[in-house]
Design a protein around this motif. Structure first.
Motif, PDB file in Angstrom:
ATOM      1  N   VAL A 159      64.402  16.520  -3.229  1.00 41.37           N
ATOM      2  CA  VAL A 159      63.927  17.232  -2.057  1.00 41.37           C
ATOM      3  C   VAL A 159      63.897  18.400  -1.970  1.00 41.37           C
ATOM      4  O   VAL A 159      64.925  19.113  -2.223  1.00 41.37           O
ATOM      5  N   VAL A 160      62.748  19.032  -1.898  1.00 40.49           N
ATOM      6  CA  VAL A 160      63.023  20.691  -1.904  1.00 40.49           C
ATOM      7  C   VAL A 160      62.253  21.094  -0.353  1.00 40.49           C
ATOM      8  O   VAL A 160      61.227  20.652   0.022  1.00 40.49           O
ATOM      9  N   LYS A 161      63.309  22.043  -0.012  1.00 41.40           N
ATOM     10  CA  LYS A 161      63.015  22.386   1.587  1.00 41.40           C
ATOM     11  C   LYS A 161      62.985  23.941   1.665  1.00 41.40           C
ATOM     12  O   LYS A 161      63.276  24.592   0.819  1.00 41.40           O
ATOM     13  N   PRO A 162      62.040  24.165   2.712  1.00 46.99           N
ATOM     14  CA  PRO A 162      61.590  25.636   2.894  1.00 46.99           C
ATOM     15  C   PRO A 162      63.094  26.412   3.129  1.00 46.99           C
ATOM     16  O   PRO A 162      63.928  25.651   3.777  1.00 46.99           O
ATOM     17  N   GLY A 163      63.246  27.362   2.724  1.00 43.85           N
ATOM     18  CA  GLY A 163      64.530  28.219   2.659  1.00 43.85           C
ATOM     19  C   GLY A 163      65.585  28.100   1.764  1.00 43.85           C
ATOM     20  O   GLY A 163      66.712  28.948   1.530  1.00 43.85           O
ATOM     21  N   GLN A 164      65.271  27.148   0.857  1.00 46.43           N
ATOM     22  CA  GLN A 164      66.113  26.827  -0.387  1.00 46.43           C
ATOM     23  C   GLN A 164      65.740  27.976  -1.310  1.00 46.43           C
ATOM     24  O   GLN A 164      64.980  28.878  -1.174  1.00 46.43           O
ATOM     25  N   PHE A 165      66.459  27.912  -2.479  1.00 47.54           N
ATOM     26  CA  PHE A 165      66.149  28.795  -3.699  1.00 47.54           C
ATOM     27  C   PHE A 165      65.587  28.317  -4.836  1.00 47.54           C
ATOM     28  O   PHE A 165      66.217  26.964  -5.193  1.00 47.54           O
ATOM     29  N   VAL A 166      64.908  28.849  -5.700  1.00 52.08           N
ATOM     30  CA  VAL A 166      64.257  28.106  -6.761  1.00 52.08           C
ATOM     31  C   VAL A 166      64.415  29.260  -7.781  1.00 52.08           C
ATOM     32  O   VAL A 166      64.208  30.605  -7.657  1.00 52.08           O
ATOM     33  N   TYR A 167      64.795  28.688  -9.089  1.00 51.50           N
ATOM     34  CA  TYR A 167      64.958  29.671 -10.330  1.00 51.50           C
ATOM     35  C   TYR A 167      64.426  29.172 -11.400  1.00 51.50           C
ATOM     36  O   TYR A 167      64.216  27.756 -11.452  1.00 51.50           O
ATOM     37  N   ALA A 168      63.357  29.785 -11.968  1.00 50.90           N
ATOM     38  CA  ALA A 168      62.358  29.246 -13.086  1.00 50.90           C
ATOM     39  C   ALA A 168      62.306  29.988 -14.210  1.00 50.90           C
ATOM     40  O   ALA A 168      62.703  31.501 -14.079  1.00 50.90           O
ATOM     41  N   ASP A 169      62.443  29.549 -15.397  1.00 50.13           N
ATOM     42  CA  ASP A 169      62.275  30.251 -16.762  1.00 50.13           C
ATOM     43  C   ASP A 169      61.651  29.194 -17.524  1.00 50.13           C
ATOM     44  O   ASP A 169      61.138  28.219 -17.364  1.00 50.13           O
ATOM     45  N   ALA A 170      61.569  29.664 -18.902  1.00 49.89           N
ATOM     46  CA  ALA A 170      60.977  28.717 -19.935  1.00 49.89           C
ATOM     47  C   ALA A 170      61.753  27.395 -20.043  1.00 49.89           C
ATOM     48  O   ALA A 170      61.079  26.412 -20.506  1.00 49.89           O
ATOM     49  N   ASP A 171      62.822  27.390 -19.595  1.00 52.26           N
ATOM     50  CA  ASP A 171      63.469  25.990 -19.742  1.00 52.26           C
ATOM     51  C   ASP A 171      63.233  25.135 -18.565  1.00 52.26           C
ATOM     52  O   ASP A 171      63.565  23.566 -18.639  1.00 52.26           O
ATOM     53  N   GLY A 172      62.700  25.642 -17.507  1.00 48.21           N
ATOM     54  CA  GLY A 172      62.344  24.586 -16.392  1.00 48.21           C
ATOM     55  C   GLY A 172      62.857  25.273 -15.149  1.00 48.21           C
ATOM     56  O   GLY A 172      62.507  26.577 -15.012  1.00 48.21           O
ATOM     57  N   VAL A 173      62.829  24.573 -14.145  1.00 45.80           N
ATOM     58  CA  VAL A 173      63.095  25.084 -12.796  1.00 45.80           C
ATOM     59  C   VAL A 173      64.265  24.284 -12.067  1.00 45.80           C
ATOM     60  O   VAL A 173      64.583  23.140 -12.388  1.00 45.80           O
ATOM     61  N   VAL A 174      65.071  25.038 -11.171  1.00 46.28           N
ATOM     62  CA  VAL A 174      66.207  24.445 -10.428  1.00 46.28           C
ATOM     63  C   VAL A 174      66.194  24.800  -9.173  1.00 46.28           C
ATOM     64  O   VAL A 174      65.651  26.107  -8.820  1.00 46.28           O
ATOM     65  N   PHE A 175      66.773  24.156  -8.338  1.00 44.17           N
ATOM     66  CA  PHE A 175      66.800  24.371  -6.742  1.00 44.17           C
ATOM     67  C   PHE A 175      68.123  24.325  -6.323  1.00 44.17           C
ATOM     68  O   PHE A 175      68.970  23.615  -6.881  1.00 44.17           O
ATOM     69  N   SER A 176      68.531  25.004  -5.546  1.00 43.81           N
ATOM     70  CA  SER A 176      69.715  25.157  -4.708  1.00 43.81           C
ATOM     71  C   SER A 176      69.652  25.694  -3.105  1.00 43.81           C
ATOM     72  O   SER A 176      68.459  26.042  -2.689  1.00 43.81           O
ATOM     73  N   ASP A 177      70.678  24.976  -2.510  1.00 47.38           N
ATOM     74  CA  ASP A 177      70.572  25.456  -1.097  1.00 47.38           C
ATOM     75  C   ASP A 177      70.841  26.916  -0.776  1.00 47.38           C
ATOM     76  O   ASP A 177      70.423  27.316   0.438  1.00 47.38           O
ATOM     77  N   ALA A 178      71.540  27.598  -1.560  1.00 43.83           N
ATOM     78  CA  ALA A 178      71.961  28.947  -1.223  1.00 43.83           C
ATOM     79  C   ALA A 178      71.770  29.745  -2.639  1.00 43.83           C
ATOM     80  O   ALA A 178      71.514  29.145  -3.605  1.00 43.83           O
ATOM     81  N   GLU A 179      71.450  30.968  -2.358  1.00 46.51           N
ATOM     82  CA  GLU A 179      71.290  32.074  -3.734  1.00 46.51           C
ATOM     83  C   GLU A 179      72.653  31.840  -4.644  1.00 46.51           C
ATOM     84  O   GLU A 179      73.648  32.071  -3.834  1.00 46.51           O
ATOM     85  N   ILE A 180      72.483  31.828  -6.015  1.00 45.62           N
ATOM     86  CA  ILE A 180      73.677  31.889  -6.690  1.00 45.62           C
ATOM     87  C   ILE A 180      73.253  32.559  -7.971  1.00 45.62           C
ATOM     88  O   ILE A 180      71.962  32.901  -8.196  1.00 45.62           O
ATOM     89  N   SER A 181      74.310  32.965  -8.803  1.00 43.50           N
ATOM     90  CA  SER A 181      74.142  33.399 -10.277  1.00 43.50           C
ATOM     91  C   SER A 181      75.026  32.987 -11.136  1.00 43.50           C
ATOM     92  O   SER A 181      76.245  32.620 -10.522  1.00 43.50           O
ATOM     93  N   ALA A 182      74.982  32.911 -12.327  1.00 40.93           N
ATOM     94  CA  ALA A 182      75.923  32.314 -13.284  1.00 40.93           C
ATOM     95  C   ALA A 182      77.072  33.271 -13.504  1.00 40.93           C
ATOM     96  O   ALA A 182      76.608  34.491 -13.082  1.00 40.93           O
TER      97      ALA A 182
END
Length: 161
Positions: A138-161
């Motif tokens: 389930v993808v909700k407004p206000g979540q975060f999405v990260y996209a690149d050549a390997d695909g897309v991932v979603f998270s509830d909060a902004e993150i970085s590796a």
């Protein structure tokens, strides 16, 4: 600070969700993008996409559930250019786009299933900022999405590796 989807999955496996959408392809001039999610659910009518890209999109990514339809394109070069003009980071479409050669030249991340030269109906149909069920998540407004050549991932909060 990496935002690569692989690094995010490795470092935050418990915080990210990966939809099963293997057919998403890159079409925009920017292969990597991320931002706060804004959603649209519409089938073969891009009226709501037109509304959204006309707004300030700074720091945001538009996620469009077009029901996987490949019969009509939910995004073309004019709407993509409007998205760039208004600062959108990217657009993820569960469906088709058109004008792919022109979109590839724009500073905008665009992922979609493929292309179709046919435009959509303009009936004002669809919903904005609603939860979407995409690829088993389930993808909700206000979540975060990260996209690149390997695909897309979603998270509830902004993150970085």
């Amino acid at each position: 600070m990496s935002r690569a989807t692989t690094d995010l999955c490795d470092a935050h496996e418990d915080k990210v969700r990966v939809p099963v959408l293997p057919q998403l392809r890159d079409f925009g001039g920017r292969a990597e993008f991320h931002g706060k999610v804004s959603t649209i659910k519409a089938f073969e009518d891009n009226s709501r996409v037109r509304e959204a890209v006309a707004e300030n999109g700074k720091g945001r990514v538009l996620v469009v559930d077009a029901g996987g339809s490949m019969r009509h394109a939910m995004l073309g070069d004019l709407l993509a250019a409007k998205a760039v003009e208004n600062g959108w980071e990217g657009i993820v479409i569960i469906g088709a786009i058109r004008d792919s050669a022109a979109i590839a030249k724009l500073d905008l991340g665009v992922k979609a299933f493929g292309t179709c030269p046919r435009k959509t109906d303009k009936l004002g149909a669809g919903q904005r900022d609603v939860p979407l069920e995409l690829g088993g998540i389930v993808v909700k407004p206000g979540q975060f999405v990260y996209a690149d050549a390997d695909g897309v991932v979603f998270s509830d909060a902004e993150i970085s590796a």
